[in-house]
Design an enzyme around this catalytic site. Structure first.
Site, short mmCIF file in Angstrom:
data_model
loop_
_atom_site.label_atom_id
_atom_site.label_comp_id
_atom_site.label_asym_id
_atom_site.label_seq_id
_atom_site.Cartn_x
_atom_site.Cartn_y
_atom_site.Cartn_z
N MET A 57 -23.56 35.68 -35.79
CA MET A 57 -24.07 36.68 -35.65
C MET A 57 -25.65 37.09 -34.86
O MET A 57 -25.98 37.70 -34.26
CB MET A 57 -23.43 37.90 -35.91
CG MET A 57 -21.98 38.27 -36.63
SD MET A 57 -20.96 38.70 -34.83
CE MET A 57 -22.41 39.63 -34.18
N GLU A 58 -26.27 36.45 -35.86
CA GLU A 58 -27.34 36.29 -35.70
C GLU A 58 -28.14 35.26 -34.65
O GLU A 58 -28.66 35.61 -33.50
CB GLU A 58 -28.80 35.47 -36.89
CG GLU A 58 -28.56 36.30 -37.98
CD GLU A 58 -27.22 36.32 -38.69
OE1 GLU A 58 -27.22 37.67 -39.75
OE2 GLU A 58 -25.77 36.14 -38.87
N CYS A 86 -22.64 43.02 -40.85
CA CYS A 86 -23.01 42.23 -40.64
C CYS A 86 -23.66 41.74 -42.38
O CYS A 86 -24.61 43.01 -42.68
CB CYS A 86 -24.23 41.35 -40.43
SG CYS A 86 -23.56 40.80 -38.30
N HIS A 87 -24.27 40.87 -43.28
CA HIS A 87 -24.75 41.46 -44.47
C HIS A 87 -26.54 40.77 -44.12
O HIS A 87 -27.18 39.69 -43.19
CB HIS A 87 -24.55 39.23 -45.61
CG HIS A 87 -23.00 40.17 -46.28
ND1 HIS A 87 -21.80 40.05 -45.18
CD2 HIS A 87 -23.06 40.41 -46.89
CE1 HIS A 87 -21.04 39.59 -45.68
NE2 HIS A 87 -21.12 40.65 -47.07
N ASP A 136 -35.51 43.44 -18.98
CA ASP A 136 -36.02 44.42 -18.90
C ASP A 136 -37.65 43.98 -18.63
O ASP A 136 -38.78 44.85 -17.52
CB ASP A 136 -36.34 44.92 -20.46
CG ASP A 136 -37.48 45.66 -20.17
OD1 ASP A 136 -37.86 47.48 -19.86
OD2 ASP A 136 -38.71 45.85 -20.86
#
Length: 160
Positions: A114-115, A77-78, A129
């Protein structure tokens, strides 16, 4: 060797795509996921009784931080100048659980899919969590891209 996968070179080796010739445009991506749990665990979240703190606020911040760090986590990824990363987390008693949506925007020469996906994934993991002491059987499901806009390919919407 030619491949329809842009992250493979002519020999089939993984590489970072050169986006220097792509047009700089406004880019947007929306992704979503679900965290499914027992109704009792969802009640702990809604009532603010999770010992680790405010689950929704913490997951929202984790998702925003993850969007900004995507290029550190996904090898090809950039790094992008993100102008917006917003996370919506909604309790859904019919799951029961939380529905998480991320919207990410930037003006750049590659997309922010992707972000958005990373933001949702990390927000979901943060929920897990924070509630794992109350319930180990929490499930993260249906993480997917819902929409993207910008660039040469324009707007895309997922099938419902």
């Amino acid at each position: 060797m030619t491949s329809p996968l842009s992250h493979l070179d002519e020999k089939g080796a993984a590489h970072m795509v050169d986006v220097s010739d792509k047009a700089t445009t406004a880019r947007t991506a929306i992704a979503a996921g679900k965290v499914v749990m027992k109704a009792e665990t969802l009640a702990l979240i809604i009532d603010g009784r999770v010992p680790k703190g405010d689950v929704i606020a913490t997951a929202r911040l984790a998702g925003i931080m993850a969007a900004k760090k995507t290029s550190d986590l996904i090898p090809l990824c950039h790094p992008l100048p993100i102008s917006k990363a917003a996370i919506d987390i909604s309790p859904d008693p019919t799951l029961p659980g939380l529905e998480i949506t991320a919207i990410v925007r930037c003006t750049g020469n590659t997309g922010v899919e992707m972000e958005a996906l990373t933001a949702v994934s990390v927000a979901c993991l943060t929920v897990y969590d924070m509630v794992k002491a109350a319930e180990k059987d929490v499930r993260i499901e249906a993480i997917r891209l819902l929409e993207k806009d910008g660039g040469k390919s324009g707007r895309w919407l997922a099938d419902k």
